[in-house]
Design an enzyme around this catalytic site. Sequence first.
Site, mmCIF file in Angstrom:
data_model
loop_
_atom_site.group_PDB
_atom_site.id
_atom_site.type_symbol
_atom_site.label_atom_id
_atom_site.label_comp_id
_atom_site.label_asym_id
_atom_site.label_seq_id
_atom_site.Cartn_x
_atom_site.Cartn_y
_atom_site.Cartn_z
ATOM 1 N N ARG A 24 -10.082 -6.517 -0.201
ATOM 2 C CA ARG A 24 -10.768 -6.690 -1.448
ATOM 3 C C ARG A 24 -11.042 -8.169 -1.876
ATOM 4 O O ARG A 24 -11.792 -8.545 -2.493
ATOM 5 C CB ARG A 24 -10.345 -5.919 -2.498
ATOM 6 C CG ARG A 24 -8.782 -6.144 -2.958
ATOM 7 C CD ARG A 24 -8.117 -5.021 -3.979
ATOM 8 N NE ARG A 24 -7.875 -4.071 -2.795
ATOM 9 C CZ ARG A 24 -7.114 -3.009 -3.405
ATOM 10 N NH1 ARG A 24 -6.996 -2.505 -4.445
ATOM 11 N NH2 ARG A 24 -6.708 -1.914 -2.371
ATOM 12 N N ASP A 81 -0.937 -6.925 0.565
ATOM 13 C CA ASP A 81 -1.300 -5.798 1.633
ATOM 14 C C ASP A 81 -2.845 -5.458 0.937
ATOM 15 O O ASP A 81 -3.454 -4.871 1.945
ATOM 16 C CB ASP A 81 -0.453 -4.794 1.639
ATOM 17 C CG ASP A 81 -0.709 -3.850 3.086
ATOM 18 O OD1 ASP A 81 -1.644 -4.389 3.763
ATOM 19 O OD2 ASP A 81 -0.192 -3.042 3.272
ATOM 20 N N LYS A 125 -15.464 -6.815 6.123
ATOM 21 C CA LYS A 125 -14.176 -7.285 5.887
ATOM 22 C C LYS A 125 -13.847 -7.440 7.667
ATOM 23 O O LYS A 125 -13.754 -6.509 8.262
ATOM 24 C CB LYS A 125 -13.019 -6.364 5.693
ATOM 25 C CG LYS A 125 -11.588 -6.440 5.782
ATOM 26 C CD LYS A 125 -10.860 -5.371 5.141
ATOM 27 C CE LYS A 125 -9.320 -5.392 5.398
ATOM 28 N NZ LYS A 125 -8.487 -4.481 4.757
ATOM 29 N N LYS A 160 3.996 -4.406 5.884
ATOM 30 C CA LYS A 160 3.899 -3.194 6.204
ATOM 31 C C LYS A 160 4.823 -2.696 7.078
ATOM 32 O O LYS A 160 5.510 -3.317 7.738
ATOM 33 C CB LYS A 160 2.470 -2.936 7.126
ATOM 34 C CG LYS A 160 1.117 -3.008 6.396
ATOM 35 C CD LYS A 160 0.025 -2.718 7.267
ATOM 36 C CE LYS A 160 -1.210 -3.018 6.572
ATOM 37 N NZ LYS A 160 -1.485 -1.618 5.491
ATOM 38 N N ASP A 178 -8.490 -3.594 11.959
ATOM 39 C CA ASP A 178 -8.749 -4.060 10.534
ATOM 40 C C ASP A 178 -10.003 -5.188 10.172
ATOM 41 O O ASP A 178 -10.480 -5.404 9.406
ATOM 42 C CB ASP A 178 -7.485 -4.670 9.580
ATOM 43 C CG ASP A 178 -7.514 -4.495 8.230
ATOM 44 O OD1 ASP A 178 -8.160 -3.282 7.794
ATOM 45 O OD2 ASP A 178 -6.819 -5.238 7.443
ATOM 46 N N GLU A 221 -5.650 -7.070 0.667
ATOM 47 C CA GLU A 221 -6.089 -8.448 0.904
ATOM 48 C C GLU A 221 -7.577 -8.271 1.328
ATOM 49 O O GLU A 221 -8.321 -9.079 1.184
ATOM 50 C CB GLU A 221 -5.436 -9.078 2.228
ATOM 51 C CG GLU A 221 -5.910 -8.520 3.727
ATOM 52 C CD GLU A 221 -5.775 -7.056 3.922
ATOM 53 O OE1 GLU A 221 -4.878 -6.420 3.078
ATOM 54 O OE2 GLU A 221 -6.303 -6.404 4.939
ATOM 55 N N ASP A 231 -3.882 -7.014 10.182
ATOM 56 C CA ASP A 231 -3.251 -6.855 8.947
ATOM 57 C C ASP A 231 -1.697 -6.618 8.964
ATOM 58 O O ASP A 231 -1.268 -5.365 8.922
ATOM 59 C CB ASP A 231 -4.121 -6.167 8.097
ATOM 60 C CG ASP A 231 -3.594 -5.861 6.672
ATOM 61 O OD1 ASP A 231 -3.008 -6.453 6.312
ATOM 62 O OD2 ASP A 231 -4.092 -4.621 6.095
HETATM 63 N N1 BES Z 1 -6.117 -2.292 5.961
HETATM 64 C C1 BES Z 1 -5.362 -1.861 5.007
HETATM 65 C C2 BES Z 1 -6.134 -0.400 4.723
HETATM 66 C C3 BES Z 1 -5.925 0.686 6.034
HETATM 67 C C4 BES Z 1 -4.611 1.355 6.047
HETATM 68 C C5 BES Z 1 -7.124 0.987 6.736
HETATM 69 C C6 BES Z 1 -4.784 2.323 7.340
HETATM 70 C C7 BES Z 1 -6.607 1.950 7.812
HETATM 71 C C8 BES Z 1 -5.567 2.440 7.935
HETATM 72 C C9 BES Z 1 -5.615 -2.456 3.718
HETATM 73 O O1 BES Z 1 -5.675 -3.875 3.685
HETATM 74 C C10 BES Z 1 -4.504 -1.929 2.795
HETATM 75 O O2 BES Z 1 -3.464 -2.211 3.517
HETATM 76 N N2 BES Z 1 -4.573 -1.454 1.885
HETATM 77 C C11 BES Z 1 -3.441 -1.034 0.925
HETATM 78 C C12 BES Z 1 -3.802 -1.166 -0.309
HETATM 79 C C13 BES Z 1 -2.567 -0.921 -1.420
HETATM 80 C C14 BES Z 1 -1.677 -1.833 -1.355
HETATM 81 C C15 BES Z 1 -3.120 -0.893 -2.883
HETATM 82 C C16 BES Z 1 -3.332 0.586 1.463
HETATM 83 O O3 BES Z 1 -4.254 1.275 1.693
HETATM 84 O O4 BES Z 1 -2.141 0.983 1.287
HETATM 85 ZN ZN ZN Z 2 -3.606 -4.647 3.829
HETATM 86 ZN ZN ZN Z 3 -6.254 -4.530 5.471
#
Ligand code: BES
Ligand code: ZN
Ligand code: ZN
Length: 492
Positions: free
Chosen positions: A340, A336, A254, A266, A277, A338, A259
Site C-alpha cells: 500500500r 510488512d 504492485k 514474515k 509479490d 509495504e 516480500d
Molecule cells: N504481500 C503480502 C500479502 C500476501 C500474503 C499476498 C500472502 C499473498 C499471500 C503483503 O505485503 C502483506 O504482507 N500484507 C500483510 C498486511 C498486514 C501486515 C496488515 C498481511 O496480509 O498479512
Molecule cells: Zn508484506
Molecule cells: Zn507484499
Amino acid sequence: MLEVKLEAERKPDEISGALIVPMFKGEEKAEPAVELKGDLEAVVGRVSGHEFKAELEEVYSIPIEAAPDRLILAGLGEKKELDLDCLRRAYGKAALKADELELESVNAVIPKIDKPVHEVVQAIVEGAILALYRFERYKSEKKERKLRELKIFTKINEETKKAVEAAIKICEGVKVARDIANTPSSDCTPEKFAEMAVAAVKNLGIRYRVYGMKELQEMGMGGIVNVGRGSRHEPKLIELEYDGGGDLYVAAGKAVTFDSGGISIKPHEKLHEMKFDKSGGAAVVGILVAAALLKLPVRLIGLIPVVENMPSGSAYKPGDIIRFRNGKTAEIISTDAEGRLILADALAYAAEKKPRALIDLATLTGACVIALGNHASGLFSNNDELAEKLIKSGEETGERVWRLPLWKPYYNQLKSEVADMKNTGGSAGGAITAAAFLSNFVGDNAWAHLDIAGTAWTQEQSEQKSYIPKGATGVGVRLVINFLMKEGKKKN
Ligand code: BES
Ligand code: ZN
Ligand code: ZN
C-alpha cells in the site's frame, strides 16, 4: 508458438487428421455438441457414458480407421452450466492431450451453442494457447511443445478472424505477465524487472521511463523510497505509455520482487511464494503489451513501483513516519504492509493525470485470501459503474472478482495519533482497510483496486484449470484488457 488457422465449416467426417470433438455430459451418456453421423456417431456412442462421461476437462482419445484418423473427445460438462470458461478449459485440455500424443497439428470443431461464434472462437484459442504455456527458463532440458498448429473449422468472417487475432495478442500479454511473475527474485531485482518490462514493450511503440532512487526522492515518493531502502537493490518506478488516441486510463501494479516483510519479518512457511509479490506489476506490463498489440483506441499509462522489501541496517522501521507524493503522511506499524505504501505514491502520481479510470492490481493482503479464498480477486471501488464493468469482465474472462465495501468505519481503523494515518488497521477486515488506505491517494478519480493475493499464482486450494499451469497465472491481464476493449468500442 501455436499457430491458429480458421478453416471453412465442414462435416466432421470430411476432416482428416486428429479432430477435437466437444461433448456434453448428459443424463446417462455423453452427447456430442456437434452433429455426428454414421461411423463417427457409432464410435463415440461406444465409449460415451462408460469410459467417457464428458465431465468438464475430461478428455478421451480414440484412434480410428477413417477420416478423421483420431477423435479427441473434449468434455464440456453439463450443457446448462456451459460458459466461455468451460470452453477455455475443455479446449485447453484437448490441446494438452494432442501435444502429449505428439501431434503436430490438431483440428477442432466448435459446439453448436447459443453464444456468438466469435466469442466461442476467442475462448477456444485462449484456452489452447494459455494451456500450452510453460516456464522453462531454469530447466536444463527444455521440452519443446510438439503441437504447432490448431485448425478451427467454423464460419470465416471478419468477426471470427478478429477473434483469433485478439486471442493471440491477449495471450501474449498473459505470457509476459506470467514470465515476469514466475522469475525468482534474485533474477528479478527491481532493476531487472525494469529491464524485462522495457524489453517486452520496446518494439511496440510504447514509451517508457524508469525512475531511480534519486528521481523518486525528488518526486516526493516517500513510500517507494522508504520501502526500497532496506535492499541493496534500489527501487524503481516504471512508467509505460501507449497512445492509441482516445481517453486516458491508468493501470498501476504492485511489484515487490520479494516480500520478506522487512523488519516486521514474515514467518518462513511459504516465504518462497513471496517472489510472486510482483504479480500486480507483471500484469500491468502484460496489459500494456496486449493493448499495444491490439491497437486499442485508448491512451493507457502503466505505473509500476518496484521494490525489494528487506530487513537490513538501512531498512525503514515500525514507528517511522513517511510522507507520500500527495503530501499525506503515514505512521508505519508494520513494514510488512509495504504494498500500500508503494502504491500510494503511484496512485497519487496517476491521480494527477486525471484518467477516465484508474485501476490498480496488487497481491496486497493475506486477509483477502481469507475472505475470498483462491477463486476470486477482491474488488474495491469508489465508482459503481466502473465496479459493475469489472465484475462483468470478470464473468466473461473467468477472472472473477467480488466487490467488498469501503464504508466509513473501516477508515477509523487507520487513525493515527501522530500522522495522517497508520499503515495497518488490525486483522479484522484487513483487505478492506488496505483498500481504504489506498483510497486516500486517488483524489476524485474513478478508481478500482483489485486484490489478487489469492489468484495471482496457483495455491493449495486453487481450482485446477487446464489453461492455468502451476505458478504465476497472469491474472488481471485478460480482465482489464477485456474491460478496455469495451471502453474503446463505445467511443467509435
Ligand atoms: N504481500 C503480502 C500479502 C500476501 C500474503 C499476498 C500472502 C499473498 C499471500 C503483503 O505485503 C502483506 O504482507 N500484507 C500483510 C498486511 C498486514 C501486515 C496488515 C498481511 O496480509 O498479512
Ligand atoms: Zn508484506
Ligand atoms: Zn507484499
